[in-house]
Write a protein that holds these residues in place. Structure first.
Motif, mmCIF file in Angstrom:
data_model
loop_
_atom_site.group_PDB
_atom_site.id
_atom_site.type_symbol
_atom_site.label_atom_id
_atom_site.label_comp_id
_atom_site.label_asym_id
_atom_site.label_seq_id
_atom_site.Cartn_x
_atom_site.Cartn_y
_atom_site.Cartn_z
ATOM 1 N N TRP A 179 68.128 66.488 9.960
ATOM 2 C CA TRP A 179 67.345 67.686 9.697
ATOM 3 C C TRP A 179 65.853 67.456 9.896
ATOM 4 O O TRP A 179 65.111 68.376 10.202
ATOM 5 C CB TRP A 179 67.595 68.182 8.261
ATOM 6 C CG TRP A 179 68.939 68.794 8.088
ATOM 7 C CD1 TRP A 179 69.277 70.110 8.277
ATOM 8 C CD2 TRP A 179 70.153 68.126 7.716
ATOM 9 N NE1 TRP A 179 70.619 70.302 8.051
ATOM 10 C CE2 TRP A 179 71.185 69.094 7.698
ATOM 11 C CE3 TRP A 179 70.468 66.803 7.384
ATOM 12 C CZ2 TRP A 179 72.495 68.784 7.363
ATOM 13 C CZ3 TRP A 179 71.760 66.492 7.064
ATOM 14 C CH2 TRP A 179 72.768 67.464 7.050
ATOM 15 N N PHE A 180 65.442 66.200 9.728
ATOM 16 C CA PHE A 180 64.039 65.839 9.894
ATOM 17 C C PHE A 180 63.937 64.670 10.876
ATOM 18 O O PHE A 180 63.809 63.513 10.460
ATOM 19 C CB PHE A 180 63.423 65.459 8.545
ATOM 20 C CG PHE A 180 63.560 66.513 7.483
ATOM 21 C CD1 PHE A 180 62.699 67.613 7.463
ATOM 22 C CD2 PHE A 180 64.569 66.432 6.530
ATOM 23 C CE1 PHE A 180 62.831 68.602 6.490
ATOM 24 C CE2 PHE A 180 64.707 67.401 5.556
ATOM 25 C CZ PHE A 180 63.831 68.499 5.542
ATOM 26 N N PRO A 181 64.002 64.962 12.176
ATOM 27 C CA PRO A 181 64.031 63.918 13.213
ATOM 28 C C PRO A 181 62.867 62.944 13.158
ATOM 29 O O PRO A 181 62.972 61.820 13.656
ATOM 30 C CB PRO A 181 64.016 64.713 14.519
ATOM 31 C CG PRO A 181 64.584 66.047 14.153
ATOM 32 C CD PRO A 181 64.095 66.313 12.760
ATOM 33 N N ILE A 182 61.774 63.364 12.566
ATOM 34 C CA ILE A 182 60.611 62.485 12.500
ATOM 35 C C ILE A 182 60.938 61.185 11.773
ATOM 36 O O ILE A 182 60.307 60.153 12.001
ATOM 37 C CB ILE A 182 59.442 63.218 11.784
ATOM 38 C CG1 ILE A 182 58.114 62.484 12.049
ATOM 39 C CG2 ILE A 182 59.703 63.341 10.296
ATOM 40 C CD1 ILE A 182 57.608 62.627 13.446
ATOM 41 N N LEU A 183 61.969 61.224 10.913
ATOM 42 C CA LEU A 183 62.377 60.020 10.190
ATOM 43 C C LEU A 183 62.888 58.938 11.132
ATOM 44 O O LEU A 183 62.913 57.759 10.784
ATOM 45 C CB LEU A 183 63.461 60.358 9.156
ATOM 46 C CG LEU A 183 63.022 61.198 7.945
ATOM 47 C CD1 LEU A 183 64.231 61.584 7.106
ATOM 48 C CD2 LEU A 183 62.014 60.414 7.114
ATOM 49 N N GLY A 184 63.295 59.340 12.326
ATOM 50 C CA GLY A 184 63.788 58.371 13.300
ATOM 51 C C GLY A 184 62.740 57.343 13.690
ATOM 52 O O GLY A 184 63.072 56.222 14.097
ATOM 53 N N TYR A 185 61.483 57.716 13.548
ATOM 54 C CA TYR A 185 60.405 56.797 13.922
ATOM 55 C C TYR A 185 60.333 55.591 12.992
ATOM 56 O O TYR A 185 59.643 54.615 13.298
ATOM 57 C CB TYR A 185 59.066 57.542 13.957
ATOM 58 C CG TYR A 185 58.938 58.414 15.182
ATOM 59 C CD1 TYR A 185 58.345 57.929 16.348
ATOM 60 C CD2 TYR A 185 59.448 59.708 15.196
ATOM 61 C CE1 TYR A 185 58.247 58.714 17.489
ATOM 62 C CE2 TYR A 185 59.363 60.497 16.324
ATOM 63 C CZ TYR A 185 58.762 60.005 17.478
ATOM 64 O OH TYR A 185 58.687 60.780 18.595
ATOM 65 N N ILE A 241 62.619 62.576 20.650
ATOM 66 C CA ILE A 241 62.594 61.119 20.571
ATOM 67 C C ILE A 241 63.096 60.675 19.201
ATOM 68 O O ILE A 241 63.915 59.762 19.077
ATOM 69 C CB ILE A 241 61.171 60.585 20.813
ATOM 70 C CG1 ILE A 241 60.746 60.869 22.252
ATOM 71 C CG2 ILE A 241 61.106 59.077 20.520
ATOM 72 C CD1 ILE A 241 59.309 60.496 22.558
ATOM 73 N N GLY A 242 62.606 61.346 18.160
ATOM 74 C CA GLY A 242 63.026 61.012 16.806
ATOM 75 C C GLY A 242 64.518 61.187 16.610
ATOM 76 O O GLY A 242 65.173 60.358 15.970
ATOM 77 N N MET A 243 65.076 62.259 17.191
ATOM 78 C CA MET A 243 66.507 62.524 17.035
ATOM 79 C C MET A 243 67.345 61.459 17.727
ATOM 80 O O MET A 243 68.394 61.050 17.216
ATOM 81 C CB MET A 243 66.850 63.901 17.587
ATOM 82 C CG MET A 243 68.321 64.297 17.414
ATOM 83 S SD MET A 243 68.867 64.232 15.673
ATOM 84 C CE MET A 243 68.050 65.690 15.018
ATOM 85 N N ILE A 244 66.898 60.980 18.877
ATOM 86 C CA ILE A 244 67.624 59.915 19.573
ATOM 87 C C ILE A 244 67.669 58.661 18.708
ATOM 88 O O ILE A 244 68.705 58.004 18.588
ATOM 89 C CB ILE A 244 66.958 59.607 20.929
ATOM 90 C CG1 ILE A 244 67.218 60.761 21.909
ATOM 91 C CG2 ILE A 244 67.491 58.292 21.515
ATOM 92 C CD1 ILE A 244 66.483 60.623 23.219
ATOM 93 N N LEU A 245 66.549 58.347 18.076
ATOM 94 C CA LEU A 245 66.492 57.178 17.202
ATOM 95 C C LEU A 245 67.378 57.365 15.972
ATOM 96 O O LEU A 245 68.034 56.428 15.515
ATOM 97 C CB LEU A 245 65.045 56.912 16.783
ATOM 98 C CG LEU A 245 64.090 56.515 17.927
ATOM 99 C CD1 LEU A 245 62.656 56.482 17.425
ATOM 100 C CD2 LEU A 245 64.488 55.160 18.506
#
Length: 209
Positions: free
Chosen positions: A21-27, A106-110
């Motif tokens: 839900w929060f792709p930024i966490l992927g970073y 990018i975040g979602m891929i991670l």
């Protein structure tokens, strides 16, 4: 291990689930990669045994319900580990090139990478042993190659009574007594803590043979 090691586990759950839900966490994964590249040249797989959120989750959460069987030796083979590492890097690189630099993509891929590998680790951890994934983890393999002779575990043969308590607590199922140094040692220090004769210690880096 560090005092914070047992509490690192929830981070991998947060990134894997909340990240959907929060792709930024992927970073957060990029911070992990950076730490690996900074630490491995000096201490090998120390990150795995002390700061890895997934490793902590597998040890202190999944370990409670794990079958705790012997990890198959075939999974430790570089014939499996190197191709897996290359496959993962190529796949992730291809996906990233198609994001056009969009931050959330990018975040979602991670996040998906973290979720996928963590799911595999969970299945293996429950059915075999907590650290099964770690034996062929691409990032773990990279660390073992970069820091192959760094911060080795040493055995004082004169003190060792071969009680094998060290091998019983080793999360990576390494042959500690027979093989005094193994690049897949995650430097968690459990063997050192349990040794009744203080025969184990971490030493200075050794030269490549």
């Amino acid at each position: 291990m560090l005092k914070i090691t047992p509490y690192m586990g929830p981070l991998v759950v947060i990134v894997s689930i909340a990240g959907l839900w929060f792709p930024i966490l992927g970073y957060f994964m990029l911070l992990v990669f950076a730490a690996i590249f900074l630490i491995a040249p000096f201490r090998g797989r120390w990150f795995c045994g002390n700061l890895c959120p997934r490793g902590s989750f597998m040890d202190f959460w999944v370990g409670r319900i794990s079958g705790k069987r012997k990890i198959p030796k075939v999974l430790k083979s570089y014939w499996i580990r190197i191709p897996l590492f290359m496959l993962m890097m190529v796949f992730m690189g291809y996906r990233l090139m198609n994001t056009q630099g969009l931050v959330n993509q990018i975040g979602m891929i991670l996040v998906i990478m973290c979720l996928t590998t963590s799911s595999i680790a969970l299945i293996l951890g429950v059915t075999i042993a907590p650290r099964t994934w770690c034996t062929f983890c691409p990032m773990g393999t990279l660390q073992s190659i970069i820091g192959v002779n760094k911060y080795p575990l040493l055995v004082d043969i004169d003190k060792c009574i071969k009680c094998y308590k060290c091998e019983k607590v080793c999360p990576m199922h390494l042959n500690i007594v027979e093989i005094t140094h193994n690049p897949d040692c995650i430097k968690c220090g459990r063997c050192i803590d349990i040794c009744p004769k203080d025969a184990l210690s971490f030493g200075k880096s050794t030269k490549n043979s």
